[in-house]
Motif scaffolding. Structure first.
Motif, PDB file in Angstrom:
ATOM      1  N   ARG A 107       0.818  -1.219   0.000  1.00 10.49           N
ATOM      2  CA  ARG A 107       0.000   0.000   0.000  1.00 10.49           C
ATOM      3  C   ARG A 107       0.849   1.265   0.000  1.00 10.49           C
ATOM      4  O   ARG A 107       0.663   2.146  -0.840  1.00 10.49           O
ATOM      5  CB  ARG A 107      -0.946   0.004   1.214  1.00 10.49           C
ATOM      6  N   HIS A 108       1.785   1.377   0.930  1.00 10.12           N
ATOM      7  CA  HIS A 108       2.538   2.631   1.053  1.00 10.12           C
ATOM      8  C   HIS A 108       3.885   2.601   0.354  1.00 10.12           C
ATOM      9  O   HIS A 108       4.567   3.629   0.271  1.00 10.12           O
ATOM     10  CB  HIS A 108       2.731   3.001   2.524  1.00 10.12           C
ATOM     11  N   TYR A 150       7.022   4.137   2.081  1.00 13.52           N
ATOM     12  CA  TYR A 150       7.044   5.522   2.555  1.00 13.52           C
ATOM     13  C   TYR A 150       6.560   5.594   4.009  1.00 13.52           C
ATOM     14  O   TYR A 150       5.953   4.650   4.528  1.00 13.52           O
ATOM     15  CB  TYR A 150       6.197   6.412   1.642  1.00 13.52           C
ATOM     16  N   SER A 161       4.221   6.366   6.074  1.00 17.44           N
ATOM     17  CA  SER A 161       2.835   6.557   6.488  1.00 17.44           C
ATOM     18  C   SER A 161       2.683   6.193   7.966  1.00 17.44           C
ATOM     19  O   SER A 161       3.539   5.520   8.554  1.00 17.44           O
ATOM     20  CB  SER A 161       1.904   5.680   5.647  1.00 17.44           C
ATOM     21  N   LYS A 162       1.589   6.635   8.575  1.00 17.16           N
ATOM     22  CA  LYS A 162       1.330   6.300   9.980  1.00 17.16           C
ATOM     23  C   LYS A 162       1.255   4.790  10.155  1.00 17.16           C
ATOM     24  O   LYS A 162       1.798   4.229  11.120  1.00 17.16           O
ATOM     25  CB  LYS A 162       0.030   6.950  10.451  1.00 17.16           C
ATOM     26  N   GLU A 163       0.594   4.118   9.219  1.00 14.80           N
ATOM     27  CA  GLU A 163       0.486   2.659   9.265  1.00 14.80           C
ATOM     28  C   GLU A 163       1.872   2.019   9.300  1.00 14.80           C
ATOM     29  O   GLU A 163       2.126   1.098  10.086  1.00 14.80           O
ATOM     30  CB  GLU A 163      -0.289   2.165   8.041  1.00 14.80           C
ATOM     31  N   HIS A 164       2.758   2.529   8.456  1.00 14.33           N
ATOM     32  CA  HIS A 164       4.102   1.962   8.351  1.00 14.33           C
ATOM     33  C   HIS A 164       4.904   2.211   9.629  1.00 14.33           C
ATOM     34  O   HIS A 164       5.542   1.290  10.180  1.00 14.33           O
ATOM     35  CB  HIS A 164       4.811   2.558   7.138  1.00 14.33           C
TER      36      HIS A 164
END
Length: 253
Positions: A221-222, A225, A227-230
């Motif tokens: 998905r990211h 990068y 991202s908050k999820e990452h």
């Protein structure tokens, strides 16, 4: 007997844009609203196509400026900013008369359009090359030097040696081939735009594969990068072998 509107629609769909004018003439006196609407829609398509060709003509300004060079290579990278995965560089030599509609900076295109253009670039290019620098290499020599290394590798992978390099913003050290750095070159040069698409698609495909091998981080998905999820996944699960240690140290404190 008059052709049905469906038959005329099929005729237009099968025709090349250069043949549309002839079809307008053939059906100019057809009073049916469906035919008139069909012609109107194709005239709009023709106008949009003309605008796209004018846009592409502007993106050939550097290729034309340096037209004395036979083989001009565009170079760009993808993945300088992510927390995980390699930095990937693309190098592309296009024929002088090459037309690839909707070619643009990869960031301005949808993923589906990038995939479509990737195939067309690979089909039409004189030569293409891909170079990569791993996360460990990025940590070892820093992201800028790793990007230069990936770009040099991409050029070395070309089946034809270019006479000139058009680079997105940078001048690559240790290259004997003449170079022209162009700020925001992926939006100003068809060669650099093509290279940006090859680099981006190659890297995105790789991150999807990493997502299958290393589930739980959301790489598909990211694409690595921050991202908050990452970032949350890094803190919860810890780093993986594809994380750039120099990029994530603040998240592990």
């Amino acid at each position: 007997m008059n052709k049905s509107i469906a038959q005329i629609r099929e005729e237009f769909a099968a025709a090349e844009p250069s043949e549309w004018a002839g079809l307008y003439e053939i059906y100019a006196d057809d009073a049916r609203a469906g035919v008139k609407n069909l012609i109107r829609s194709y005239r709009k398509k023709e106008e949009a196509l003309q605008k796209e060709r004018e846009r592409l003509a502007l993106m050939r300004i550097y290729e034309n400026k340096y037209g004395e060079y036979e083989l001009i290579c565009g170079i760009d990278e993808a993945g300088r900013g992510p927390l995980a995965g390699p930095v990937v560089a693309g190098a592309v030599i296009l024929p002088k008369d090459c037309e690839i509609l909707y070619l643009n900076d990869s960031k301005k295109l949808t993923a589906a359009k990038r995939e479509e253009l990737y195939d067309e670039i690979m089909e039409k290019a004189i030569a293409t090359g891909i170079g990569m620098a791993s996360p460990a290499r990025i940590d070892e020599i820093n992201i800028l030097q790793a990007t230069y290394e990936a770009m040099r590798e991409a050029v070395s992978k070309l089946s034809s040696v270019p006479d000139l390099l058009l680079n997105d913003a940078v001048t690559i050290p240790d290259m004997i081939i003449p170079q022209v750095p162009i700020i925001k070159g992926d939006a100003k040069s068809v060669s650099i735009a093509a290279a940006s698409i090859l680099a981006k698609v190659t890297r995105d495909r790789l991150m999807v594969q990493y997502d299958e091998i290393l589930p739980g981080y959301g790489f598909a998905r990211h694409k690595g990068y921050g991202s908050k999820e990452h970032i949350d996944a890094i803190r919860k699960l810890g780093p993986t072998p594809i994380h750039r240690q120099s990029f994530i140290k603040n998240f592990l404190a």
